[in-house]
Scaffold this active site. Structure first.
Site, mmCIF file in Angstrom:
data_model
loop_
_atom_site.group_PDB
_atom_site.id
_atom_site.type_symbol
_atom_site.label_atom_id
_atom_site.label_comp_id
_atom_site.label_asym_id
_atom_site.label_seq_id
_atom_site.Cartn_x
_atom_site.Cartn_y
_atom_site.Cartn_z
ATOM 1 N N LYS A 78 -20.106 -27.844 -36.346
ATOM 2 C CA LYS A 78 -20.457 -26.921 -37.426
ATOM 3 C C LYS A 78 -19.784 -27.365 -38.715
ATOM 4 O O LYS A 78 -18.615 -27.789 -38.704
ATOM 5 C CB LYS A 78 -20.024 -25.509 -37.036
ATOM 6 N N SER A 153 -23.393 -16.965 -37.823
ATOM 7 C CA SER A 153 -23.524 -18.038 -38.798
ATOM 8 C C SER A 153 -23.687 -19.406 -38.170
ATOM 9 O O SER A 153 -24.049 -20.359 -38.834
ATOM 10 C CB SER A 153 -22.280 -18.050 -39.699
ATOM 11 N N SER A 177 -20.529 -14.907 -34.335
ATOM 12 C CA SER A 177 -21.286 -16.041 -34.883
ATOM 13 C C SER A 177 -21.499 -17.203 -33.932
ATOM 14 O O SER A 177 -22.198 -18.150 -34.277
ATOM 15 C CB SER A 177 -20.597 -16.557 -36.151
#
Length: 485
Positions: A78, A153, A177
Site C-alpha cells: 500500500k 482505504s 481499512s
C-alpha cells in the site's frame, strides 16, 4: 506454457519443485499487470527493475529447506508504507514526488524473507476513506464489478489480490481499512492486535488506531505473511515485546467446545438481508462443527463510530501538521510569504476529505471543545474496551458481518460523507479496543458480489482467529472463486 499458481503456498511449492523460476514468475506478474490493471487501476508505481533483480537473487539462493520463507514471492505494498527509492505518495498531491531514503520495517522484513516488492498500490488519500475514490491520482475498481468500489482505504491492496495480479499485499487498518476491502473483494484480510506489527515507516493517520496487516487469497497465506511482518521494533515505541512465534499453529484443530459470541446488534435492519442470511448460515456451520454459538448484547457498539471519528480525526489533525510546504512535500508556487506557504500549500495539496477531517479533529481538540468531544470520546473508548473484555471472559471469538452491504457503485456515496463514514460501523470496534480482527469470504449476494464474515478475538490471539477462519474456509469454496476479468 507454464501455468503459474495464485497463492503463496502454491508458489513456494512450484519454486521448490523447479516448475518455474522467480524471474519467470515476476515477468509473468508484470504481464498480468499490463493486461489486468488497465481495467482495475490498482498500481500507482511499479518496481520492475528492482523486482527482477530481487527475483534473480532469489533464484541464486535456491529453494531448499533453508531458503527464506517468502523467497521469490511477489508482494504489493500500500502506498502509505515507505519504500526506499520507490515513490510513496499516500495517494496525495502533497507527496506526489516523494521518494523515501529508507524502507519501513515491514518492507525490510519482507525483503529479508526473500519477497519481491512488485509495486505500490492505490488508496484513499492518507488512508481517509472507504472506497478508494478519494485518491488524488485514480479510482480503483472492484474486480467483481468494474462499476463498483473495491472498498477503502486499502482498496488497491484488496483489488490487486482479488484480480490475481499478485498473491498478497500489505494494507493498513485504522477503522476497518483492511477488513472492509477484503470483504468487498472476496479475500482474506487481517487487522492484527495493536502493537503486533511495527508502524515505523507508515505515513501516520490515527496513531493509536493504525495497524499494518496482510491481505491474501487464503487463511494459510495470511498467517504465513503475519509471521514475517510481526515482531518488536526498537523504532516503534508502541510495538510489543513478547509476541507469538507461529500464528498458524492452531489451524486444522477442531472447533469442538469453542464458544462464539454473535452480538444481536449485528442483526440490525441496517445490514443487508443477504448478509444477515450469510451470517446465520455461518453460525449454523460453526455449531455443526461442535462450537457453541450464543447471542450476546454489546449496547455500547452503537457509539463506536462516533468515538472513532472524533479520535481518528484529532490524531490526523496532529499527524498532518508536518505537511506544511516547508520541509518536504508539495509547496504552492504562488505563495509569496511564509503564511501563504502554509495556507496555500495545505489548501492546494490536501484533498477535500483530508481537509474535512483535519478541521473536525482541530475543532474537537480546541480549548472550548476538548472536554465535550475528545475527552468524552476517550472515556467511551475505555467503556467499549471494558465491555468487550467482559465478553472475552466467556467467549473465544466474536463473529458477525464485516460490512452492512456489499460493494456499492462508484460515485454512489462519495458526495455524502456521513454515508461513507457509516461504512466503518462494524469494523471500528477492533481498532478502538486494539483487538485482532479478520474478514474472510462468506458467500455472495444475489448480484454475485462477495460477502465478508468478520471474526474478532482477545488481544494477541490471532492464532484462534486463524483456527476458526481456516476451518470455515476449508469447508466452503468461496476462497477459490475468482472474478472473471
Amino acid at each position: 506454457m507454464t501455468v503459474f499458481p495464485q497463492t503463496i503456498t502454491e508458489i513456494k511449492k512450484g519454486l521448490k519443485q523447479g516448475d518455474f523460476t522467480a524471474v519467470e514468475l515476476v515477468e509473468h506478474t508484470y504481464r498480468q499487470i499490463d493486461e489486468i490493471d488497465a481495467k482495475v487501476e490498482s498500481f500507482l508505481a511499479l518496481n520492475k527493475e528492482a523486482a527482477l533483480e530481487a527475483a534473480r537473487l532469489a533464484d541464486e539462493r535456491g529453494y531448499g529447506d533453508d531458503a527464506p520463507v517468502l523467497n521469490g514471492v511477489p508482494i504489493a505494498v500500500k502506498d502509505n508504507i515507505v519504500t526506499k527509492d520507490l515513490t510513496t505518495t499516500a495517494a496525495s498531491k502533497m507527496l506526489e514526488d516523494f521518494v523515501p531514503t529508507y524502507d519501513a520495517t515491514v518492507v525490510e522484513k519482507l525483503k529479508a524473507a526473500g519477497a519481491v516488492i512488485i509495486g505500490k498500490v492505490n488508496l484513499d488519500e492518507f488512508a481517509m476513506g472507504a472506497s478508494t475514490e478519494r485518491s488524488a491520482f485514480k479510482i480503483t475498481r472492484n474486480p467483481w464489478d468494474l462499476d463498483r468500489v473495491p472498498g477503502g482505504s486499502s482498496g488497491g491492496s484488496g483489488a490487486v489480490v482479488a484480480s490475481r495480479q499478485v498473491p498478497a499485499s500489505l494494507g493498513t487498518d485504522t477503522g476497518g481499512s483492511i477488513r472492509q476491502p477484503a470483504a468487498f473483494n472476496g479475500i482474506v484480510g487481517l487487522k492484527p492486535t495493536y502493537g503486533t506489527v511495527s508502524r515505523y515507516g507508515l505515513v501516520a493517520f490515527g496513531s493509536s488506531l493504525d495497524q499494518i496487516g496482510p491481505m491474501t487469497l487464503t487463511v494459510e497465506d495470511n498467517a504465513l505473511l503475519l509471521d514475517v511482518i510481526a515482531g518488536h521494533d526498537v523504532h516503534d515505541s508502541t510495538s510489543l515485546n513478547e509476541l507469538p512465534m507461529n500464528y498458524g499453529v492452531k489451524m486444522g484443530q477442531s472447533l469442538e467446545g469453542m464458544k462464539i459470541a454473535f452480538p444481536k446488534e449485528y442483526k440490525a435492519e441496517v445490514i443487508a438481508p443477504d448478509i444477515r442470511k450469510a451470517m446465520e448460515q455461518a453460525g449454523a456451520y460453526f455449531q455443526s462443527q461442535g462450537a457453541i454459538v450464543e447471542e450476546v448484547s454489546l449496547p455500547l457498539l452503537k457509539y463506536g463510530i462516533n468515538v472513532y471519528y472524533i479520535i481518528s480525526s484529532a490524531e490526523a489533525s496532529s499527524n498532518l501538521q508536518r505537511f506544511d510546504g516547508v520541509r518536504y512535500g508539495y509547496r504552492s508556487e504562488s505563495a509569496k510569504t511564509l503564511e501563504e506557504v502554509y495556507i496555500q500549500s495545505r489548501s492546494e495539496g490536501f484533498g477535500e476529505e483530508v481537509k474535512r477531517r483535519i478541521m473536525l479533529g482541530t475543532y474537537s481538540l480546541s480549548s472550548g471543545q476538548f472536554d465535550k468531544f475528545f475527552k468524552q470520546a476517550a472515556q467511551v473508548r475505555t467503556l467499549i474496551k471494558q465491555e468487550l473484555d467482559r465478553v472475552f471472559d466467556t467467549y473465544d471469538v466474536i463473529m458477525g458481518p464485516t460490512t452492512t452491504s456489499t460493494a456499492f457503485e462508484i460515485g454512489g456515496r462519495v458526495k455524502d460523507p456521513i454515508a461513507m463514514y457509516v461504512e466503518d460501523l462494524l469494523t471500528v470496534t477492533a481498532n478502538i479496543a486494539g483487538l485482532p480482527g479478520i474478514s474472510i469470504p462468506a458467500g455472495f449476494d444475489q448480484s454475485g458480489l462477495p460477502i465478508g464474515l468478520q471474526l474478532m478475538a482477545k488481544p494477541l490471539d490471532e492464532a484462534t482467529l486463524y483456527q476458526v477462519a481456516y476451518d470455515f474456509e476449508r469447508n466452503h469454496d468461496f476462497a477459490t472463486q475468482a472474478p472473471s476479468l
